[in-house]
Design a protein around this motif. Structure first.
Motif, PDB file in Angstrom:
ATOM      1  N   GLN A   1       0.791  -1.225   0.000  1.00  0.00           N
ATOM      2  CA  GLN A   1       0.000   0.000   0.000  1.00  0.00           C
ATOM      3  C   GLN A   1       0.823   1.275   0.000  1.00  0.00           C
ATOM      4  OE1 GLN A   1      -3.177  -0.422  -0.438  1.00  0.00           O
ATOM      5  NE2 GLN A   1      -3.044  -2.639  -0.146  1.00  0.00           N
ATOM      6  N   VAL A   2       2.063   1.222   0.487  1.00  0.00           N
ATOM      7  CA  VAL A   2       2.852   2.443   0.646  1.00  0.00           C
ATOM      8  C   VAL A   2       3.971   2.510  -0.380  1.00  0.00           C
ATOM      9  CG1 VAL A   2       2.311   2.494   3.115  1.00  0.00           C
ATOM     10  CG2 VAL A   2       4.493   1.500   2.342  1.00  0.00           C
ATOM     11  N   ASP A   3       4.541   3.695  -0.492  1.00  0.00           N
ATOM     12  CA  ASP A   3       5.592   3.929  -1.478  1.00  0.00           C
ATOM     13  C   ASP A   3       6.947   4.201  -0.838  1.00  0.00           C
ATOM     14  OD1 ASP A   3       3.751   4.205  -3.982  1.00  0.00           O
ATOM     15  OD2 ASP A   3       2.850   5.483  -2.456  1.00  0.00           O
ATOM     16  N   TYR A   4       6.926   4.693   0.416  1.00  0.00           N
ATOM     17  CA  TYR A   4       8.168   5.056   1.099  1.00  0.00           C
ATOM     18  C   TYR A   4       8.080   4.635   2.563  1.00  0.00           C
ATOM     19  CZ  TYR A   4       8.265   8.286  -2.873  1.00  0.00           C
ATOM     20  OH  TYR A   4       8.213   8.826  -4.126  1.00  0.00           O
TER      21      TYR A   4
ATOM     22  N   LYS B   1       7.763  -4.742  -6.526  1.00  0.00           N
ATOM     23  CA  LYS B   1       7.749  -3.349  -6.091  1.00  0.00           C
ATOM     24  C   LYS B   1       8.926  -3.072  -5.170  1.00  0.00           C
ATOM     25  CE  LYS B   1       4.803  -0.264  -3.310  1.00  0.00           C
ATOM     26  NZ  LYS B   1       3.497  -0.176  -2.630  1.00  0.00           N
ATOM     27  N   THR B   2       9.544  -1.906  -5.334  1.00  0.00           N
ATOM     28  CA  THR B   2      10.650  -1.479  -4.481  1.00  0.00           C
ATOM     29  C   THR B   2      10.200  -0.326  -3.604  1.00  0.00           C
ATOM     30  OG1 THR B   2      12.343  -2.152  -6.072  1.00  0.00           O
ATOM     31  CG2 THR B   2      13.000  -0.531  -4.429  1.00  0.00           C
ATOM     32  N   ILE B   3      10.418  -0.458  -2.301  1.00  0.00           N
ATOM     33  CA  ILE B   3      10.111   0.615  -1.371  1.00  0.00           C
ATOM     34  C   ILE B   3      11.316   1.540  -1.257  1.00  0.00           C
ATOM     35  CG2 ILE B   3       9.624   1.196   1.049  1.00  0.00           C
ATOM     36  CD1 ILE B   3       7.230   0.020  -0.264  1.00  0.00           C
ATOM     37  N   ASN B   4      11.097   2.814  -1.481  1.00  0.00           N
ATOM     38  CA  ASN B   4      12.153   3.809  -1.317  1.00  0.00           C
ATOM     39  C   ASN B   4      12.024   4.494   0.038  1.00  0.00           C
ATOM     40  OD1 ASN B   4      13.556   3.447  -3.802  1.00  0.00           O
ATOM     41  ND2 ASN B   4      11.874   4.468  -4.856  1.00  0.00           N
ATOM     42  N   LEU B   5      12.940   5.401   0.335  1.00  0.00           N
ATOM     43  CA  LEU B   5      13.020   5.992   1.660  1.00  0.00           C
ATOM     44  C   LEU B   5      12.677   7.473   1.640  1.00  0.00           C
ATOM     45  CD1 LEU B   5      16.293   4.371   3.085  1.00  0.00           C
ATOM     46  CD2 LEU B   5      13.950   3.468   3.059  1.00  0.00           C
ATOM     47  N   SER B   6      12.084   7.907   2.755  1.00  0.00           N
ATOM     48  CA  SER B   6      11.850   9.324   3.023  1.00  0.00           C
ATOM     49  C   SER B   6      12.528   9.643   4.352  1.00  0.00           C
ATOM     50  CB  SER B   6      10.345   9.618   3.099  1.00  0.00           C
ATOM     51  OG  SER B   6      10.121  10.964   3.485  1.00  0.00           O
ATOM     52  N   PHE B   7      13.670  10.293   4.290  1.00  0.00           N
ATOM     53  CA  PHE B   7      14.385  10.687   5.516  1.00  0.00           C
ATOM     54  C   PHE B   7      13.794  12.021   5.944  1.00  0.00           C
ATOM     55  CE2 PHE B   7      18.518   9.069   7.361  1.00  0.00           C
ATOM     56  CZ  PHE B   7      18.325   9.674   8.584  1.00  0.00           C
ATOM     57  N   ASP B   8      12.549  11.953   6.460  1.00  0.00           N
ATOM     58  CA  ASP B   8      11.774  13.190   6.566  1.00  0.00           C
ATOM     59  C   ASP B   8      11.928  13.946   7.880  1.00  0.00           C
ATOM     60  OD1 ASP B   8       9.993  11.584   8.121  1.00  0.00           O
ATOM     61  OD2 ASP B   8       8.788  11.143   6.332  1.00  0.00           O
ATOM     62  N   GLU B   9      12.916  13.574   8.683  1.00  0.00           N
ATOM     63  CA  GLU B   9      13.402  14.448   9.754  1.00  0.00           C
ATOM     64  C   GLU B   9      14.888  14.169   9.938  1.00  0.00           C
ATOM     65  OE1 GLU B   9      11.439  14.874  13.525  1.00  0.00           O
ATOM     66  OE2 GLU B   9       9.444  14.545  12.650  1.00  0.00           O
TER      67      GLU B   9
END
Length: 500
Positions: free
Chosen positions: A234-237, A283-291
């Motif tokens: 369901q998620v992308d990151y 599917k490949t999950i990428n990262l969000s280094f969001d802090e």
């Protein structure tokens, strides 16, 4: 001291997603009130937004801003921030023990984002709320018209949808400090079902699931695995959060902290890919280094002693020169992982652990960390090149084999410019950098060579004396360049290149 950097122009890591230079605004301290919004300021525009802050944000070239939190979002009702301001309720913000007036809400933020030319990463409350509030917020923001929430948005002054494409499924839900803290199974199930509902409203949105809020969390690893078992389809990151500080006043060890960030990213990617293999997914999950940022100067600056104030001074780190150098190495580290780190958010943007500070009675000003971030966001566009680096190393109490040189090469989109970011970690010696460009490109001429150096490691920019300087110690030939990197320096070299 000598270092070498060989850039293979045919071997490429990945094209940089501009969102890697994102930032973050939370309803916390003075980030919003007297930060980006201060109607009674002489710097305010017709909407109450500080024009001096808008100009500085534009200089930073921030492509996306995460909002409205942060810990704040886990107790936030988004409906409190819409409609006539006079009708909006004042609420207790339990995350930071302050009073939220809701004078500034969703519409104000979207208007401000348009003025600074940035996209929005919207966070939903999965602490005290869940599926219903999240799907209604997507409908309010992104559905055109003809339904309750889309028509409510239009009634509140926004005829066209906001079209928010990037969404965070809660914040730091692994943390016991979080309102509505959950186990990995509890969060994973809620995030999975919330994601399904949100994407039924708008199938084009991208979703970020909460990963660990720090590498040293006791649940690190198991949290990621369990959450992704639930949410992978369901998620992308997956998100990462990490802050750094020099509490032991050990500069060599402090400037090596980018190695910790690299380990964090590498570890999380391994977990993501193990779940991919276990699920037989394409599917490949990428990262969000969001802090991410430096955060330690203001550790004791909380609202606990005088709770329930409005916009108190909280976590207002005043950054020094060594902080700027570390931020430079952290930016390089994020870019080295451009193949999988697609979003990153310097936390935060104004007043609260931020590159921009405001005086409630005066002007905004740039902190030391403003300078490397500004240059990275401006010139770090294009494709990261595969590199071979050779540098003398040193050891610290935390790290072995720390290179004095931290560097990166980027080829711009039309393949006419090569940008090198480089940090010399040595506090004693200059580093003579020998750059070689191979396989298909030759150097034509120099476009830019700057250095950020010469300040005391504890020196701040409160008096506005810091600036970028020209580096006059760069020489070029057809396939090589030589540059002197002064001790403790952040360096940017831009070269015009031609295909051989």
């Amino acid at each position: 001291m000598k270092g070498k950097l060989v850039l293979d122009t045919r071997a490429r890591v990945a094209k940089i997603d501009p969102r890697i230079f994102g930032s973050f605004i939370e309803h916390m301290g003075r980030a919003v009130y007297t930060g980006i919004y201060q109607p009674d300021s002489p710097y305010a525009d017709e909407d109450g937004f500080r024009k001096d802050v808008i100009e500085l944000v534009k200089q930073l070239n921030v492509p996306i801003v995460r909002y409205p939190g942060g810990n704040f979002v886990s107790g936030y009702n988004w409906e409190d921030g819409i409609g006539p301001v006079a009708d909006r309720p004042k609420r207790l913000d339990l995350a930071w023990r302050t009073v939220e007036t809701n004078e500034f809400g969703l519409h104000e933020f979207m208007k401000w984002a348009k003025k600074v030319d940035t996209d929005v990463a919207m966070a939903v409350n999965l602490g005290t709320r869940g599926i219903d509030a999240a799907r209604h917020l997507v409908e309010y923001c992104n559905f055109d018209k003809g339904t309750y929430y889309s028509d409510l948005r239009r009634k509140n002054g926004a005829e066209k949808p906001f079209n928010v494409k990037t969404w965070c499924l809660g914040n730091e839900m692994d943390g016991p400090w979080q309102i509505g803290h959950k186990t990995a199974d509890e969060y994973g199930r809620l995030a999975e079902e919330t994601a399904k509902a949100m994407k039924l409203v708008d199938e084009n949105i991208e979703l970020i699931a909460c990963g660990s809020s720090a590498l040293d969390m006791p649940t690190f690893g198991s949290w990621e695995s369990t959450v992704l078992e639930h949410t992978y389809d369901q998620v992308d990151y997956l998100s990462l959060h990490r802050y750094y500080g020099n509490r032991d006043n050990d500069t060599p060890n402090y400037l090596a902290q980018s190695l910790d960030m690299d380990d964090f990213i590498t570890g999380v990617l391994a977990i993501c890919d193990s779940i991919k293999a276990r699920k037989h997914s394409k599917k490949t999950i990428n990262l969000s280094f969001d802090e991410w940022n430096v955060w330690y100067h203001s550790d004791q600056q909380t609202a606990d002693n005088q709770p329930w104030q409005i916009a108190p001074h909280l976590l207002e780190d005043i950054y020094n020169f060594e902080d700027a150098l570390l931020v430079g190495t952290l930016l390089i580290t994020l870019l080295k992982h451009a193949d999988r780190v697609k979003i990153a958010c310097l936390a935060q943007l104004v007043n609260v652990i931020a590159p921009i500070m405001t005086d409630e009675n005066g002007a905004a000003w740039m902190q030391s960390i403003f300078f490397p971030f500004m240059q990275a966001a401006q010139y770090g566009q294009g494709t990261v090149l595969t590199q071979i680096q050779d540098s003398p190393v040193y050891s610290t109490k935390q790290f072995d084999q720390v290179p004095y040189l931290e560097s990166l090469g980027i080829l711009n989109d039309d393949e006419t410019e090569l940008t090198i970011f480089a940090v010399n970690r040595s506090d004693q010696e200059s580093l003579e950098l020998d750059l070689t460009v191979t396989d298909g490109f030759v150097i034509d001429h120099q476009l830019l060579a700057t250095e950020f150096t010469g300040y005391g490691i504890k020196e701040t920019n409160e008096n506005g004396q810091m600036k970028l300087q020209n580096n006059d110690n760069v020489t070029l030939s057809r396939e090589t360049a030589q540059a002197t990197l002064k001790p403790l320096s952040w360096n940017v070299i831009r070269l015009a290149v031609n295909k051989a």
